[in-house]
Design a protein around this motif. Structure first.
Motif, short mmCIF file in Angstrom:
data_model
loop_
_atom_site.label_atom_id
_atom_site.label_comp_id
_atom_site.label_asym_id
_atom_site.label_seq_id
_atom_site.Cartn_x
_atom_site.Cartn_y
_atom_site.Cartn_z
N LEU A 145 5.83 5.80 5.40
CA LEU A 145 5.13 4.95 6.01
C LEU A 145 5.81 4.17 7.39
O LEU A 145 6.27 2.77 6.49
CB LEU A 145 4.00 4.46 5.20
CG LEU A 145 3.93 5.41 4.56
CD1 LEU A 145 1.91 4.76 3.59
CD2 LEU A 145 2.59 6.60 4.94
N PHE A 147 3.99 0.86 10.13
CA PHE A 147 3.26 -0.02 10.81
C PHE A 147 4.11 -1.07 11.05
O PHE A 147 5.26 -1.16 11.60
CB PHE A 147 2.63 -0.35 9.48
CG PHE A 147 2.15 0.02 8.62
CD1 PHE A 147 2.12 0.41 7.54
CD2 PHE A 147 0.82 1.16 8.86
CE1 PHE A 147 2.36 1.70 6.63
CE2 PHE A 147 0.05 2.18 8.25
CZ PHE A 147 0.05 2.31 6.71
N ALA A 180 -1.33 1.70 1.50
CA ALA A 180 -0.62 1.78 2.81
C ALA A 180 -1.05 3.08 3.03
O ALA A 180 -1.34 3.66 4.06
CB ALA A 180 0.36 1.90 2.51
N ARG A 181 -1.05 4.36 2.35
CA ARG A 181 -1.14 5.93 2.29
C ARG A 181 -2.62 5.81 2.68
O ARG A 181 -3.32 7.51 2.96
CB ARG A 181 -0.15 6.46 1.28
CG ARG A 181 -1.18 6.82 0.63
CD ARG A 181 -0.87 7.93 -0.67
NE ARG A 181 -0.74 8.06 -1.73
CZ ARG A 181 -0.77 8.55 -2.70
NH1 ARG A 181 0.32 9.59 -2.45
NH2 ARG A 181 -1.09 9.46 -4.19
N SER A 183 -5.05 3.23 4.44
CA SER A 183 -4.80 2.68 5.44
C SER A 183 -6.29 3.01 6.11
O SER A 183 -6.78 4.61 6.19
CB SER A 183 -3.42 3.32 6.94
OG SER A 183 -3.50 2.03 7.12
N GLY A 184 -6.84 2.42 6.27
CA GLY A 184 -7.89 2.30 7.20
C GLY A 184 -9.44 2.14 5.73
O GLY A 184 -10.75 2.06 6.22
N TYR A 228 -1.99 -7.99 6.13
CA TYR A 228 -1.89 -6.42 5.82
C TYR A 228 -3.17 -6.29 5.10
O TYR A 228 -3.64 -4.78 5.30
CB TYR A 228 -0.54 -5.40 5.32
CG TYR A 228 0.52 -6.39 6.20
CD1 TYR A 228 1.37 -6.47 6.86
CD2 TYR A 228 0.74 -5.13 7.16
CE1 TYR A 228 2.43 -7.25 7.34
CE2 TYR A 228 1.74 -4.96 8.49
CZ TYR A 228 2.46 -6.34 8.21
OH TYR A 228 3.11 -6.20 9.09
N ILE A 229 -3.76 -6.93 3.92
CA ILE A 229 -4.43 -6.41 2.77
C ILE A 229 -5.23 -7.77 2.44
O ILE A 229 -5.43 -8.47 2.99
CB ILE A 229 -3.02 -6.58 1.20
CG1 ILE A 229 -1.97 -5.73 1.37
CG2 ILE A 229 -4.50 -6.60 0.29
CD1 ILE A 229 -1.15 -6.17 0.16
N ARG A 238 -8.55 -3.12 1.55
CA ARG A 238 -8.09 -2.42 2.44
C ARG A 238 -7.22 -2.47 3.21
O ARG A 238 -6.76 -3.62 2.50
CB ARG A 238 -9.24 -2.32 3.44
CG ARG A 238 -9.21 -1.03 4.18
CD ARG A 238 -10.39 -1.30 5.19
NE ARG A 238 -10.43 -2.23 6.14
CZ ARG A 238 -11.24 -3.41 6.14
NH1 ARG A 238 -12.56 -3.20 5.11
NH2 ARG A 238 -11.09 -4.20 6.38
N PHE A 239 -5.86 -1.51 3.24
CA PHE A 239 -4.69 -1.84 3.36
C PHE A 239 -5.06 -1.48 5.12
O PHE A 239 -4.67 -0.80 5.60
CB PHE A 239 -3.40 -1.04 3.63
CG PHE A 239 -2.20 -1.38 4.30
CD1 PHE A 239 -2.43 -0.59 4.75
CD2 PHE A 239 -1.26 -2.55 3.59
CE1 PHE A 239 -0.89 -0.70 5.65
CE2 PHE A 239 -0.10 -2.31 3.53
CZ PHE A 239 0.02 -2.13 5.20
N GLU A 240 -5.09 -2.54 5.99
CA GLU A 240 -5.43 -2.68 7.71
C GLU A 240 -4.70 -3.62 8.52
O GLU A 240 -4.77 -4.62 8.49
CB GLU A 240 -6.53 -2.66 7.75
CG GLU A 240 -7.27 -2.04 9.02
CD GLU A 240 -8.55 -2.29 9.42
OE1 GLU A 240 -9.26 -2.36 8.46
OE2 GLU A 240 -9.05 -0.35 10.41
N PRO A 241 -3.43 -3.22 8.77
CA PRO A 241 -2.52 -3.84 9.92
C PRO A 241 -3.34 -4.73 10.88
O PRO A 241 -4.11 -4.74 11.59
CB PRO A 241 -1.23 -3.80 9.97
CG PRO A 241 -1.08 -2.73 9.82
CD PRO A 241 -2.74 -1.96 9.42
#
Length: 261
Positions: A145, A147, A180-181, A183-184, A228-229, A238-241
């Motif tokens: 992955l 990002f 991460a997998r 993500s969002g 990120y987190i 939630r993981f979202e850069p």
């Protein structure tokens, strides 16, 4: 004939490469854990003080460390800290008391799991198997992955932050990978416990929070231009850069969205 059948059964269950180091100053505990692990096909070595246990743990010969906290010469917390500084060897801690602070400190220092004394030796075996299974499954994966500023390679079990390798424990890596997998999307603490720790984990949701805190320190260090987190209050993570502006970096604060920080 019975001995041969037992040997074959042990080989199928564990295998010659599953080596476990037990560091505990109580001969009875070492004998009991060794007996049950060997029944399942593991090779077991015991050490009875922190200093010799640390030296053995860093030898590279083991796939798992079972570590007591109260040890002569060097306590288990210090052994854990030094092992984690140099190795990603999975660590199962043995705590003498049902003390939340002891457990949290052990997790903060890098332990992957813990068992409270007195314990059922079958539970120790189950936890060792669960941890090793997760490590093996990670080694067999073939995914990567990417990002902004962050690469998570499941094949090599490696994380790069702005091109620099980040040392994560197996549990931290699994936690980052699951976030991460997805993500969002928000994952609840229960979902993370099930995906990362497994259905047979007996701990509580605070375990997730402790590991998230450690993970953030490694991939979102002070002054980092990215976050990120994100915490979704009352739910999970939630993981979202997301880019962090100069004002946020300057005062260390974060302006949360309606549900995250």
């Amino acid at each position: 004939m019975a001995a041969n059948l037992a040997a074959c059964r042990r080989k199928r269950r564990g295998g010659p490469l599953d080596r476990v180091l037990v560091v505990d100053d109580d001969p009875h505990v070492c004998e009991l854990v060794t007996l049950y692990l060997r029944r399942e096909g593991f090779e077991v070595t015991c050490r009875h003080d922190g200093r010799s246990g640390l030296e053995e743990a860093l030898s590279g010969r083991y796939q798992m460390l079972i570590l007591d906290l109260m040890l002569p010469e060097m306590d288990g917390w210090e052994v854990c800290r030094r092992v984690r500084a140099q190795s990603s060897l999975p660590i199962l801690m043995l705590t003498a008391r049902d003390d939340d602070m002891e457990k949290i400190l052990g997790l903060e220092l890098g332990a992957d799991d813990y068992v409270t004394k007195p314990f059922n030796p079958r539970e120790v075996v189950a936890r060792v198997k669960a941890i090793l299974r997760r490590v093996r499954e990670g080694d067999e994966a073939r995914e990567r992955l990417v990002f902004p500023g962050l690469v998570i390679d499941h094949d090599e079990h490696r994380v790069l932050l702005d091109g620099t390798p980040v040392a994560l424990t197996p549990r931290e890596f699994d936690l980052l990978w699951e976030l991460a997998r997805a993500s969002g999307r928000t994952l609840t603490r229960d979902q993370l416990l099930e995906r990362v720790w497994g259905f047979d984990f007996y701990g509580d949701e605070r375990t997730v929070d402790v590991h998230i805190k450690r993970l953030r320190r490694k991939i979102e260090p002070a002054g980092s231009p990215r976050r990120y987190i994100h915490t979704v209050w009352g739910v999970g993570y939630r993981f979202e850069p997301q880019e962090v502006d100069d004002a946020e970096r300057a005062d260390g604060s974060c302006a949360p969205s309606s549900a995250s920080s």
